[in-house]
Design an enzyme around this catalytic site. Structure first.
Site, PDB file in Angstrom:
ATOM      1  N   LYS A  72       0.828  -1.212   0.000  1.00 59.72           N
ATOM      2  CA  LYS A  72       0.000   0.000   0.000  1.00 59.72           C
ATOM      3  C   LYS A  72       0.866   1.268   0.000  1.00 59.72           C
ATOM      4  CE  LYS A  72      -3.061   3.054   0.678  1.00 59.72           C
ATOM      5  NZ  LYS A  72      -4.245   3.387  -0.065  1.00 59.72           N
ATOM      6  N   CYS A 123      -3.113  10.834   1.062  1.00 60.56           N
ATOM      7  CA  CYS A 123      -2.416   9.582   0.763  1.00 60.56           C
ATOM      8  C   CYS A 123      -1.025   9.826   0.200  1.00 60.56           C
ATOM      9  CB  CYS A 123      -3.250   8.791  -0.236  1.00 60.56           C
ATOM     10  SG  CYS A 123      -4.964   8.719   0.243  1.00 60.56           S
TER      11      CYS A 123
HETATM   12  N1  SAJ Z   1      -1.082  15.081  -8.938  1.00 55.75           N
HETATM   13  C1  SAJ Z   1      -0.119  15.769  -9.690  1.00 55.75           C
HETATM   14  N2  SAJ Z   1       0.256  15.268 -10.903  1.00 55.75           N
HETATM   15  C2  SAJ Z   1      -0.296  14.126 -11.397  1.00 55.75           C
HETATM   16  C3  SAJ Z   1      -1.259  13.427 -10.643  1.00 55.75           C
HETATM   17  C4  SAJ Z   1      -1.632  13.939  -9.404  1.00 55.75           C
HETATM   18  O1  SAJ Z   1       0.407  16.808  -9.278  1.00 55.75           O
HETATM   19  O2  SAJ Z   1       0.076  13.752 -12.517  1.00 55.75           O
HETATM   20  C5  SAJ Z   1      -1.507  15.606  -7.618  1.00 55.75           C
HETATM   21  C6  SAJ Z   1      -3.017  15.863  -7.525  1.00 55.75           C
HETATM   22  O3  SAJ Z   1      -3.359  17.129  -8.025  1.00 55.75           O
HETATM   23  C7  SAJ Z   1      -3.249  15.751  -6.021  1.00 55.75           C
HETATM   24  C8  SAJ Z   1      -2.230  14.688  -5.594  1.00 55.75           C
HETATM   25  O4  SAJ Z   1      -1.281  14.610  -6.645  1.00 55.75           O
HETATM   26  O5  SAJ Z   1      -2.950  16.958  -5.353  1.00 55.75           O
HETATM   27  C9  SAJ Z   1      -2.795  13.308  -5.331  1.00 55.75           C
HETATM   28  O6  SAJ Z   1      -3.862  13.030  -6.218  1.00 55.75           O
HETATM   29  P1  SAJ Z   1      -4.082  11.638  -6.960  1.00 55.75           P
HETATM   30  O7  SAJ Z   1      -5.299  11.792  -7.786  1.00 55.75           O
HETATM   31  O8  SAJ Z   1      -2.856  11.194  -7.645  1.00 55.75           O
HETATM   32  O9  SAJ Z   1      -4.284  10.567  -5.781  1.00 55.75           O
HETATM   33  P2  SAJ Z   1      -5.172  10.535  -4.439  1.00 55.75           P
HETATM   34  O10 SAJ Z   1      -4.317  11.005  -3.296  1.00 55.75           O
HETATM   35  O11 SAJ Z   1      -6.491  11.182  -4.616  1.00 55.75           O
HETATM   36  O12 SAJ Z   1      -5.404   8.933  -4.284  1.00 55.75           O
HETATM   37  C10 SAJ Z   1      -4.279   8.073  -4.161  1.00 55.75           C
HETATM   38  C11 SAJ Z   1      -4.399   6.919  -5.163  1.00 55.75           C
HETATM   39  N3  SAJ Z   1      -3.152   6.159  -5.222  1.00 55.75           N
HETATM   40  C12 SAJ Z   1      -2.515   5.902  -6.393  1.00 55.75           C
HETATM   41  O13 SAJ Z   1      -2.920   6.299  -7.460  1.00 55.75           O
HETATM   42  C13 SAJ Z   1      -1.267   5.084  -6.308  1.00 55.75           C
HETATM   43  C14 SAJ Z   1      -5.557   6.012  -4.732  1.00 55.75           C
HETATM   44  O14 SAJ Z   1      -5.612   4.868  -5.576  1.00 55.75           O
HETATM   45  C15 SAJ Z   1      -5.357   5.560  -3.281  1.00 55.75           C
HETATM   46  O15 SAJ Z   1      -6.445   4.746  -2.828  1.00 55.75           O
HETATM   47  C16 SAJ Z   1      -5.327   6.798  -2.421  1.00 55.75           C
HETATM   48  O16 SAJ Z   1      -4.210   7.594  -2.844  1.00 55.75           O
HETATM   49  C17 SAJ Z   1      -5.177   6.357  -0.971  1.00 55.75           C
HETATM   50  O17 SAJ Z   1      -6.189   6.365  -0.245  1.00 55.75           O
HETATM   51  O18 SAJ Z   1      -4.087   5.910  -0.583  1.00 55.75           O
END
Ligand code: SAJ
Length: 400
Positions: free
Chosen positions: A193, A247
């Site tokens: 995880k 996360c």
């Molecule tokens: N972000 C970027 N660039 C990107 C992608 C995201 O700057 O290319 C930023 C987003 O704007 C945001 C942050 O990263 O601020 C996180 O967003 P996210 O959409 O990547 O992920 P979370 O935090 O909403 O959800 C993540 C997911 N994990 C993965 O994709 C490995 C989700 O599957 C997990 O269940 C969740 O964390 C968790 O609960 O751990």
């Protein structure tokens, strides 16, 4: 009957999903107001498909209470924050929940921990406080914004001490989960995880670092990433104003906290991501100067939530930016967010979009909500800093 403990972003959808698939579920949360809201028939946060799922679960008989139940299976989905100083996981909510379960559960009950924990946490903090129960770790993987779909379709991991217990718990999740469910041991489940979220954090940090390199020598980072990603083995994520959420901006720190001498790349990546809000503030300053804007009161941040189309503000880059400003004794920039309207939390927030636009000459797109994508025309004539490369307007648009 399954007693789901902790009815937040993960526990609530999980409880509703199981109930709507015919499992007898009672949801427990120590927050009386939250339980009262659910018992009034209302959900506690916005998420695509959640209200429909809620109605279905209610019809199938789900109940919500502040009391722990006596039953043979528990799912614990309480928060696991990190200690900002030591960077280690703070397991106190999980410990408290397990202790409360121990007061009411029969011998031989199964306690499934869904909350994210760092590798070894269950051995170190949970095993010493339990007796005669089966422990399981089944970390969730659903993404805010698409939780209901992902609950149904994502593959899952179940860590257990024995195959038999792992398979039993797998059958509960298989009641709704159409993905593959892998059974492994608890420590492996804990590690997978954290590693999944760390992989994404490091990849985003790489994109953010590329954005800084490209900014330094005036190259187009988006075009460069687009072309690189046409290579069959390259898949770079996108730079942005920072990384928020509970996360990706948190879990990788667990590894840094536990293995400070070993987790060097992860440490640097997290620092890079944490530095993005300051980097954007510097860009705002540069672009204000370039455009003869001297009054920070005429600069507005669009988006307060941690990412698009959700109402969750945990670790939001916009809030991180406002915090940096405050620590420099600067008055906060104006903000607007269609998903988040609690004025008590965010200072200088304008609730009406048109009024927000009237009051600013520069708009910084911090979050790419669909709301703004449907209203680009209204931004014509403004100086725009587009932190996500989404704005189609040709003139006066800058990137980070
Ligand atoms: N972000 C970027 N660039 C990107 C992608 C995201 O700057 O290319 C930023 C987003 O704007 C945001 C942050 O990263 O601020 C996180 O967003 P996210 O959409 O990547 O992920 P979370 O935090 O909403 O959800 C993540 C997911 N994990 C993965 O994709 C490995 C989700 O599957 C997990 O269940 C969740 O964390 C968790 O609960 O751990």
């Amino acid at each position: 009957m399954i007693n789901v403990i902790g009815l937040g972003y993960i526990g609530l959808p999980t409880a509703l999903m199981m109930a709507s698939h015919g499992v007898e579920v009672i949801g427990t949360d120590y927050n009386k107001e939250l339980v009262a809201t659910l018992n009034e028939g209302k959900t506690t946060f916005k998420e695509k498909g959640l209200d429909e799922l809620f109605k279905e679960a209610v019809v199938k008989g789900i109940n919500f209470t502040t009391e722990y139940q006596t039953t043979d299976t528990y799912i614990i989905s309480v928060p696991t924050p990190y200690d900002k100083f030591s960077k280690k996981v703070d397991p106190s909510y999980v410990i408290a929940a397990v202790k409360d379960v121990m007061k009411v559960c029969p011998k031989g009950a199964t306690v499934v921990i869904e909350s994210t924990v760092s590798p070894g946490t269950i051995d170190k903090y949970i095993r010493p406080i339990i007796k005669d129960i089966n422990l399981v770790h089944a970390p969730e993987r659903i993404i805010p914004g698409n939780m209901v779909y992902e609950l149904l379709n994502n593959n899952r991991t179940i860590g257990a001490d024995s195959r038999e217990i792992g398979e039993k718990v797998k059958s509960y999740y298989a009641s709704f989960c159409q993905g593959e469910i892998v059974v492994t041991d608890i420590r492996t489940a804990e590690m997978t995880k954290v590693v999944e979220n760390t992989f994404r954090a490091v990849n985003i940090a790489f994109a953010n670092e590329l954005a800084r390199i490209c900014r330094h020598d005036n190259m187009d980072v988006y075009e460069i990433i687009r072309i690189c990603n046409m290579h069959p083995r390259v898949n770079i994520l996108q730079p942005g104003p920072g990384v928020g959420g509970h996360c990706i901006s948190v879990d990788p720190w667990f590894l840094v906290g536990d293995y400070p001498q070993l987790a060097k790349v992860i440490d640097e990546s997290m620092k890079t991501n944490d530095g993005q809000p300051s980097f954007v503030l510097e860009r705002i300053y540069e672009i204000m100067k370039e455009n003869g804007i001297s009054d920070t009161g005429r600069v507005g941040l669009y988006g307060i939530t941690y990412k698009e189309n959700v109402d969750d503000i945990r670790e939001s880059p916009t809030l991180q930016m406002l915090d940096i400003q405050e620590r420099h004794l600067a008055s906060p920039l104006k903000t607007f967010d269609p998903f988040f309207t609690d004025k008590a939390i965010v200072p200088n927030q304008i609730l009406d979009f048109d009024q927000f636009l009237n009051e600013v000459d520069m708009v910084v797109i911090m979050v790419k909500h669909d709301h703004i994508k449907q209203r680009w025309d209204k931004l014509r004539g403004k100086v725009i800093i587009d932190c996500h490369n989404v704005c189609p307007i040709g003139e006066r648009v800058y990137h980070i």
